[in-house]
Design a protein around this motif. Structure first.
Motif, short mmCIF file in Angstrom:
data_model
loop_
_atom_site.label_atom_id
_atom_site.label_comp_id
_atom_site.label_asym_id
_atom_site.label_seq_id
_atom_site.Cartn_x
_atom_site.Cartn_y
_atom_site.Cartn_z
N TYR A 99 2.05 -10.04 1.19
CA TYR A 99 1.09 -9.20 1.90
C TYR A 99 -0.10 -8.83 0.99
CZ TYR A 99 -0.81 -4.71 3.56
OH TYR A 99 -1.65 -3.69 3.91
N PHE A 100 0.20 -8.58 -0.28
CA PHE A 100 -0.87 -8.15 -1.17
C PHE A 100 -1.72 -9.32 -1.67
CE2 PHE A 100 1.98 -4.55 -1.29
CZ PHE A 100 1.09 -3.52 -1.11
N LEU A 101 -1.12 -10.50 -1.76
CA LEU A 101 -1.87 -11.61 -2.35
C LEU A 101 -2.51 -12.54 -1.33
CD1 LEU A 101 0.22 -12.55 -5.51
CD2 LEU A 101 -1.71 -10.99 -5.26
N VAL A 103 6.76 -8.71 0.25
CA VAL A 103 5.79 -7.65 0.00
C VAL A 103 4.61 -8.20 -0.80
CG1 VAL A 103 5.42 -5.53 -1.31
CG2 VAL A 103 7.43 -5.75 0.14
N LEU A 104 4.96 -8.97 -1.84
CA LEU A 104 3.93 -9.56 -2.69
C LEU A 104 2.97 -10.42 -1.87
CD1 LEU A 104 3.10 -9.88 -5.70
CD2 LEU A 104 4.45 -11.97 -5.73
N MET A 149 10.96 -8.30 -1.90
CA MET A 149 9.78 -7.94 -2.69
C MET A 149 8.79 -9.09 -2.75
SD MET A 149 9.89 -4.80 -3.42
CE MET A 149 8.75 -4.47 -4.76
N LEU A 150 9.27 -10.32 -2.67
CA LEU A 150 8.33 -11.45 -2.64
C LEU A 150 7.54 -11.44 -1.33
CD1 LEU A 150 10.36 -14.35 -4.29
CD2 LEU A 150 8.39 -13.13 -5.22
#
Lengths: 293, 311
Positions: free
Chosen positions: B46-48, B43-44, B40-41
């Protein structure tokens, strides 16, 4: 007693009146006006004349409109399931209680929703850039061929990435919020009955998420078929890849504001609206039929 | 087979206390998973990362933007210079854009939230003729695409002289069918009939009951509608693009896109610096909404919970 009952009944319409008044003026009146406009045609000679459904017949045969609709339909079929699946996985992961830093992760994934789509598109447009985008720079350093994000064959995927980036978090939050309202006793009862984490997710969480999933799907139908901001902004960067009829919505805009074909534009937007309504209702009906009584 | 029956979408506990209770009960119960956290980090990231790029890019001159690696600072960071340049370009038009955006989005959000709250309450708690039909009519309107609406709205507004005025942006944003839907669902659960009955017995008028009791009970739903209308108007591009042609009236979105077009077209003269201004302006325009969301998260998340579950 009778008086006491009569008062609230008469107050109801008063509360909804301001909203409904604006709704009639700003939703129904323009729609009616558009319907009216779509039945006329502006001729070079003789001004505007009534042509019945001619504009609609032309629109149905219009190859540019057809291409635009097929493009957004393709986009919808690929991007939306992917986005909702990711949103669902993220929501389940956050809800599982197995994550460290879950608050940070949750808000971090949601943050792009607060970024204006104009900014998101400009930003990704620069990131995609073949000269100074970080992807191009990295592949240059590694002596690899630079990815061509902004070419014809990649464009739909590049757009899908921008839209996914913008909206996964929003959908995730809706699903996550729905998951949080499932009563804990259900999990405890299921665990007592020997259900594992996957079984609980499949048999309890997913059914409970159905209304929320329907809602996110509905928003995605509307959003995909109205695709405008992202292609309209990328059009300025790569005009030879994206033309003014790239999406159906962009085409309607171009017809109305560049070609001044107001009447035809009204017919095109009406058809697009009709398509969205039909697809949305199809999804709603399927969702309602599957729901246990 | 489990003995439990899956909830069929009707489970709505009082939205403000449910998440908290669940969180407290859940925390000590289970261990955390490192692989899942790492995934999930990623994933994070990619968004940040794009936002990090934006932040870093806003410290660079146009030349450094092009010549240095995107995800690290250049040798000559100039964030303050960029900010100054952004605000002084074209006689400070960027400040106008920001203020316009605040005005359009603020007025729209407050207005839309109050209208939706009153109407949602009216639909949820009163029985009158046409109640169901009117509500379904509004709900159906959610599906009407923005274009189908925007073009005729433009023509109507042109007839009455509203085009190229702030009203052209504010008025259409005041009607939020989704806001109404959310508020109706919310009012159904959050406003107990017994309180209304008691207040009526005490002789309170309907308007007083609404403004002094109901609005308070609806607060989380109200914040949700407010915030999401705020975002919708703040980020709106299509409507102002159509309605406005005076740059002094532009919101940030249309303004930035006009600068971006200049940066794209011009390699010479003043516009060669435009790229840095577009990037810095973008960075500045992102901050207020992110702050609003972070500050108000307790409210809007519980508000969304209700809307997402019930149908």
């Amino acid at each position: 007693m009778a008086k006491h009952l009569a008062r609230p009944r008469s107050a109801g319409p008063l509360f909804i009146a301001p909203f409904m008044a604006l709704f009639l003026l700003l939703f129904l009146a323009p729609l009616g006006y558009a319907a009216y406009l779509s039945l006329f045609q502006e001729k070079l000679v003789g001004g505007t004349s009534f042509v019945g459904l001619d504009n609609y017949v032309t629109a149905l045969k219009d190859p540019q409109l057809r291409e635009g609709v097929i493009r957004v339909a393709t986009f919808f079929v690929i991007q939306v399931p992917l986005m909702l699946l990711l949103a669902l996985l993220f929501a389940l992961a956050l809800d599982s209680g197995l994550l460290r830093l879950s608050r940070v992760i949750r808000l971090g994934i949601f943050v792009p929703y607060a970024v204006p789509s104009v900014v998101a598109t400009l930003m990704w447009g620069y990131l995609y850039g073949p000269d100074f985008g970080p992807f191009a720079q990295l592949s240059d350093k590694l002596s690899l061929p630079a990815p061509h994000f902004l070419t014809d064959s990649w464009m739909l995927g590049s757009l899908a990435n921008i839209v996914t980036w913008e909206f996964v978090g929003y959908n995730m939050i809706i699903l996550y919020a729905a998951l949080r309202t499932i009563p804990q006793d259900l999990y405890e009862a299921a665990a007592l009955d020997g259900a594992g984490a996957w079984r609980i997710a499949w048999s309890i969480k997913l059914p409970a998420l159905r209304p929320a999933l329907t809602l996110t799907l509905l928003f995605s139908v509307i959003g995909s078929f109205q695709l405008f901001n992202e292609p309209n902004l990328l059009l300025k960067i790569v005009p030879d890849v994206i033309d003014s009829s790239y999406t159906a919505n962009l085409y309607a805009y171009t017809l109305a504001f560049t070609s001044q074909q107001i009447n035809y534009a009204a017919a095109v937007s009406f058809l697009l609206g009709l398509l969205i309504v039909i697809i949305s209702y199809a999804f709603l009906l399927t969702a309602n039929r599957r729901r246990p009584a | 087979m489990t003995t439990t029956t899956p909830p069929a979408g009707g489970v709505v506990p009082a939205a403000d206390k449910a998440p908290k209770a669940a969180e407290q009960r859940r925390r000590p119960a289970r261990r955390t998973s490192t692989p899942l956290t790492i995934a999930m980090l990623a994933v994070l990231a990619y968004f940040l990362l794009p936002l990090l790029w934006l932040l870093i890019a806003s410290t660079k001159s146009t030349r450094d933007l092009i010549n240095t690696f995107g995800l690290w600072f250049s040798d000559a960071p100039q964030l303050l210079t960029n900010i100054r340049l952004t605000f002084t370009q074209d006689d400070g038009v960027f400040a106008h854009w920001l203020l316009n955006t605040v005005l359009y989005a603020g007025v729209s959000a407050v207005g839309a939230a109050i209208l939706a709250a009153a109407a949602g309450y009216g639909f949820a708690k009163f029985r009158f003729r046409g109640n169901g039909a009117a509500f379904n009519l509004v709900l159906g309107a959610v599906m009407v695409p923005a274009t189908a609406l925007a073009i005729p709205t433009y023509l109507l507004f042109a007839k009455v002289g509203l085009v190229n005025t702030p009203w052209a942006i504010i008025l259409p944003s005041l009607v939020s069918p989704f806001g109404l839907y959310l508020m109706r669902v919310y009012a159904q659960d959050a406003v107990p009939d017994s309180i209304l009955e008691a207040a009526r017995m005490d002789g309170a008028g309907e308007f007083r009951i609404f403004s002094q009791i109901v609005l308070r009970l609806l607060a989380p739903g109200l914040v949700t509608v407010l915030l999401f209308t705020l975002v919708a108007t703040w980020n709106n591009y299509f409507l102002p693009l159509i309605m406005l042609n005076d740059p002094d009236l532009y919101p940030v979105t249309v303004g930035l896109s006009s600068w971006a077009a200049q940066a794209q077209n011009g390699g010479a003269g003043a516009s060669s610096d435009m790229l840095a201004l577009v990037v810095t302006g973008s960075m500045i325009s992102v901050i207020p909404l992110v702050v609003a969301f972070l500050m108000l998260q307790r409210y809007w998340q519980s508000g969304l919970a209700t809307g997402g579950v019930k149908q």
